[in-house]
Design a protein around this motif. Structure first.
Motif: not given
Length: 198
Positions: A3-4, A6-7, A9, A12, A22-23, A25-26, A29-30
């Motif tokens: 996903i990015n 730093n994280h 899947e 997440l 926060q997970a 939210e990521r 946005h993805t």
């Protein structure tokens, strides 16, 4: 699928299952843009598409505790979006022939999208699995499967006997099968998508 930087899947999905906003939210946005584009291909209606994106992500959050760590988020979300889009199309199309055509178009688009996501996931997983092989096995495997060298060519290149090359390949495939099995991924599925693994 990353996903990015730093994280992963898996992280997440773990975050979602642990109720981490926060997970979510990521993920939002993805995937919001991708899900919107997917539904827009068929609905051509901004409000309906936004509704489908919202409902898809609400469904994800509602069922977060049932998420499978071994199943990518992409195909899961597209499956929900496809169902919601189809429902919207059914409401819009009254003629049976129109519904059938819309369903066929939707099915084809979904399959293409899901297969692309699945293939990317499998490719990444396969690369990680190969990277975990012992150095010599990894080298022989890559020369054979990635570069297409014969056993004789590998033996000459690495100054090994042909039987040693063959043994390394046999052990590499055995280790990869074991790795896939332990990860809950079908080796057969990997073969279907990744010809170089044969």
């Amino acid at each position: 699928m990353k996903i990015n930087s730093n994280h992963s899947e898996t992280e997440l999905i773990t975050g979602l299952r642990n109720d981490e906003a926060q997970a979510f939210e990521r993920v939002f946005h993805t995937y919001k843009g991708k899900l919107y584009s997917f539904s827009w291909r068929f609905l051509k209606n901004r409000e309906l598409c936004e509704e489908i994106v919202q409902e898809t992500l609400i469904n994800l959050w509602t069922n977060r505790h049932q998420l499978d760590l071994n199943y990518p988020l992409g195909p899961y979300l597209y499956t929900i979006a496809r169902r919601l889009t189809l429902n919207a199309l059914r409401n819009a199309a009254t003629a049976g022939s129109a519904r059938e055509k819309l369903w066929k178009d939707l099915q084809e688009a979904h399959n293409e999208t899901e297969e692309a996501i699945l293939l990317a996931d499998l490719m990444e997983f396969a690369e990680q699995a190969v990277a975990k092989l012992p150095k010599q096995q990894q080298l022989v495997f890559k020369l054979s499967r990635y570069e297409g060298l014969s056993h004789e060519e590998i033996a000459e290149k690495l100054n090994l006997s042909k039987s040693t090359v063959n043994n390394h390949l046999v052990e590499a495939l055995k280790n990869l099968r074991h790795h896939f099995k332990n990860s809950g991924i079908s080796y057969g599925l990997l073969l279907a998508y990744l010809p170089f693994m044969r």
